[in-house]
Design a protein around this motif. Structure first.
Motif, PDB file in Angstrom:
ATOM      1  N   ARG A  69       0.831  -1.209   0.000  1.00 12.47           N
ATOM      2  CA  ARG A  69       0.000   0.000   0.000  1.00 12.47           C
ATOM      3  C   ARG A  69       0.865   1.259   0.000  1.00 12.47           C
ATOM      4  O   ARG A  69       0.584   2.233   0.655  1.00 12.47           O
ATOM      5  N   ASN A  70       1.960   1.165  -0.762  1.00 13.51           N
ATOM      6  CA  ASN A  70       2.854   2.311  -0.997  1.00 13.51           C
ATOM      7  C   ASN A  70       3.471   2.856   0.294  1.00 13.51           C
ATOM      8  O   ASN A  70       3.718   4.068   0.407  1.00 13.51           O
ATOM      9  N   GLY A 115       0.046   7.731  -5.157  1.00 14.64           N
ATOM     10  CA  GLY A 115       0.494   6.375  -4.931  1.00 14.64           C
ATOM     11  C   GLY A 115       0.146   5.512  -6.116  1.00 14.64           C
ATOM     12  O   GLY A 115      -0.784   5.818  -6.881  1.00 14.64           O
ATOM     13  N   ALA A 116       0.865   4.410  -6.281  1.00 17.34           N
ATOM     14  CA  ALA A 116       0.554   3.486  -7.368  1.00 17.34           C
ATOM     15  C   ALA A 116      -0.789   2.811  -7.107  1.00 17.34           C
ATOM     16  O   ALA A 116      -1.123   2.474  -5.967  1.00 17.34           O
ATOM     17  N   GLY A 117      -1.568   2.625  -8.168  1.00 15.08           N
ATOM     18  CA  GLY A 117      -2.854   1.959  -8.041  1.00 15.08           C
ATOM     19  C   GLY A 117      -3.911   2.858  -7.434  1.00 15.08           C
ATOM     20  O   GLY A 117      -3.738   4.075  -7.322  1.00 15.08           O
ATOM     21  N   THR A 118      -5.004   2.234  -7.019  1.00 10.70           N
ATOM     22  CA  THR A 118      -6.133   2.991  -6.457  1.00 10.70           C
ATOM     23  C   THR A 118      -6.490   2.546  -5.048  1.00 10.70           C
ATOM     24  O   THR A 118      -7.527   2.963  -4.516  1.00 10.70           O
ATOM     25  N   PHE A 131      -2.877   6.011  -1.299  1.00 11.16           N
ATOM     26  CA  PHE A 131      -1.844   7.021  -1.557  1.00 11.16           C
ATOM     27  C   PHE A 131      -0.563   6.525  -0.894  1.00 11.16           C
ATOM     28  O   PHE A 131       0.452   6.300  -1.548  1.00 11.16           O
ATOM     29  N   ALA A 132      -0.601   6.335   0.396  1.00  8.75           N
ATOM     30  CA  ALA A 132       0.466   5.665   1.140  1.00  8.75           C
ATOM     31  C   ALA A 132      -0.097   5.286   2.501  1.00  8.75           C
ATOM     32  O   ALA A 132      -0.713   6.113   3.177  1.00  8.75           O
ATOM     33  N   ALA A 133       0.127   4.035   2.897  1.00  2.87           N
ATOM     34  CA  ALA A 133      -0.399   3.538   4.161  1.00  2.87           C
ATOM     35  C   ALA A 133       0.469   3.947   5.340  1.00  2.87           C
ATOM     36  O   ALA A 133       0.229   3.502   6.460  1.00  2.87           O
ATOM     37  N   TYR A 147      -6.199   4.716   1.160  1.00  2.00           N
ATOM     38  CA  TYR A 147      -5.559   5.001   2.440  1.00  2.00           C
ATOM     39  C   TYR A 147      -4.490   6.090   2.322  1.00  2.00           C
ATOM     40  O   TYR A 147      -3.625   6.042   1.449  1.00  2.00           O
ATOM     41  N   CYS A 148      -4.573   7.043   3.230  1.00  2.00           N
ATOM     42  CA  CYS A 148      -3.572   8.115   3.338  1.00  2.00           C
ATOM     43  C   CYS A 148      -3.301   8.271   4.830  1.00  2.00           C
ATOM     44  O   CYS A 148      -3.968   9.042   5.524  1.00  2.00           O
ATOM     45  N   VAL A 149      -2.329   7.515   5.312  1.00  2.00           N
ATOM     46  CA  VAL A 149      -2.167   7.308   6.749  1.00  2.00           C
ATOM     47  C   VAL A 149      -0.747   7.658   7.180  1.00  2.00           C
ATOM     48  O   VAL A 149       0.211   7.441   6.432  1.00  2.00           O
ATOM     49  N   GLY A 150      -0.601   8.188   8.390  1.00  2.00           N
ATOM     50  CA  GLY A 150       0.705   8.404   8.990  1.00  2.00           C
ATOM     51  C   GLY A 150       1.623   9.222   8.120  1.00  2.00           C
ATOM     52  O   GLY A 150       1.319  10.366   7.742  1.00  2.00           O
ATOM     53  N   GLY A 151       2.779   8.640   7.759  1.00  2.00           N
ATOM     54  CA  GLY A 151       3.736   9.339   6.919  1.00  2.00           C
ATOM     55  C   GLY A 151       3.179   9.685   5.558  1.00  2.00           C
ATOM     56  O   GLY A 151       3.575  10.687   4.951  1.00  2.00           O
TER      57      GLY A 151
END
Length: 260
Positions: A24-25, A55-58, A61-63, A108-112
């Protein structure tokens, strides 16, 4: 450059992709280390007028940061300090770009990952997006700079809600609080985001970048004109783009701006 960071350009719009779909990137330390140099190269490329970060895919964005590395890269206070410095440098480089930046957030757009999205000028998300900042779930403390970006967008009370709880915020909640700027269905997000980026790329770039600089100054606390902002405004009258803008207006046509 990390194999997990990909840069592509289409016309005046560049795309920086976090390319680890299998995780998840999630953002590795190597990716954080490489980001400042990559972003500097994009900012220095006169062909590029707008940057889209995605982020790659759908699915994401980045987990977040790559937690599987934590024992190695954040195992003690000294290594944690070094790690935090790399993260801060990456976010500062993104926030400090002179050109407009748009985070295109699927899932997901989480943490970092949320930290990088906050460092962009705008955040466009899909209706399945889930935002979260989770230091309270890991026993960590969010940095002052990252917290400041969050407070600037959502205000102190919502920032506390996000940081105290570590809970996920859906797209509609993110829109209501100002964490996200626009939303679209998953299959329409790319067209929506790149349509906006291409529109901005047609505008007078001296105006766009000066506006970004002035907004940054206001957020930092400046309330009155100084010599630099006065010169910035007055110097626009000497640009070819100003002359072109006036001509195009009088001739009732679309302007063709050339400043880069």
């Amino acid at each position: 450059m990390s194999d997990d960071l990909k840069v592509e350009r289409s016309g005046a719009v560049a795309t920086l992709t976090l390319d680890r779909p299998e995780s998840r990137n999630a953002i590795s330390l190597e990716m954080y280390r490489d980001l400042p140099g990559i972003l500097r190269g994009i900012d220095d490329d006169s062909r590029v007028k707008v940057l889209v970060v995605r982020g790659a895919g759908t699915k994401a964005f980045a987990a977040g940061a790559d937690i599987s590395e934590f024992r190695e890269v954040r195992g003690d206070a000294e290594s944690a300090r070094s790690y935090n410095e790399q993260v801060a440098a990456a976010e500062q480089a993104l926030e400090g770009m002179s050109k407009p930046t748009v985070a295109m957030v699927h899932g997901y757009c989480v943490g970092g990952g949320c930290g990088l999205a906050l460092a962009c000028d705008l955040r466009f998300c899909d209706t399945s997006a889930k935002f979260a900042i989770t230091p309270a779930k890991l026993g960590l403390v969010y940095s002052l700079e990252s917290t400041r970006r969050l407070v600037d967008l959502v205000g102190p009370a919502q920032a506390k809600w996000i940081l105290f709880s570590g809970r996920r915020m859906d797209a509609q909640h993110a829109l209501r609080t100002g964490l996200a700027d626009e939303a679209a269905e998953t299959e329409e997000l790319a067209e929506h985001t790149y349509g906006f980026a291409e529109l901005v790329a047609t505008r007078a770039q001296f105006s766009v970048r000066a506006s970004k600089d002035i907004v940054r100054r206001i957020v930092a606390g400046q309330r009155r004109e100084d010599a630099e902002t006065t010169e910035l405004r007055n110097s626009s009258f000497d640009t070819d783009d100003y002359a072109e803008g006036v001509r195009a207006f009088l001739e009732k046509r679309q302007p063709e701006f050339t400043w880069s």
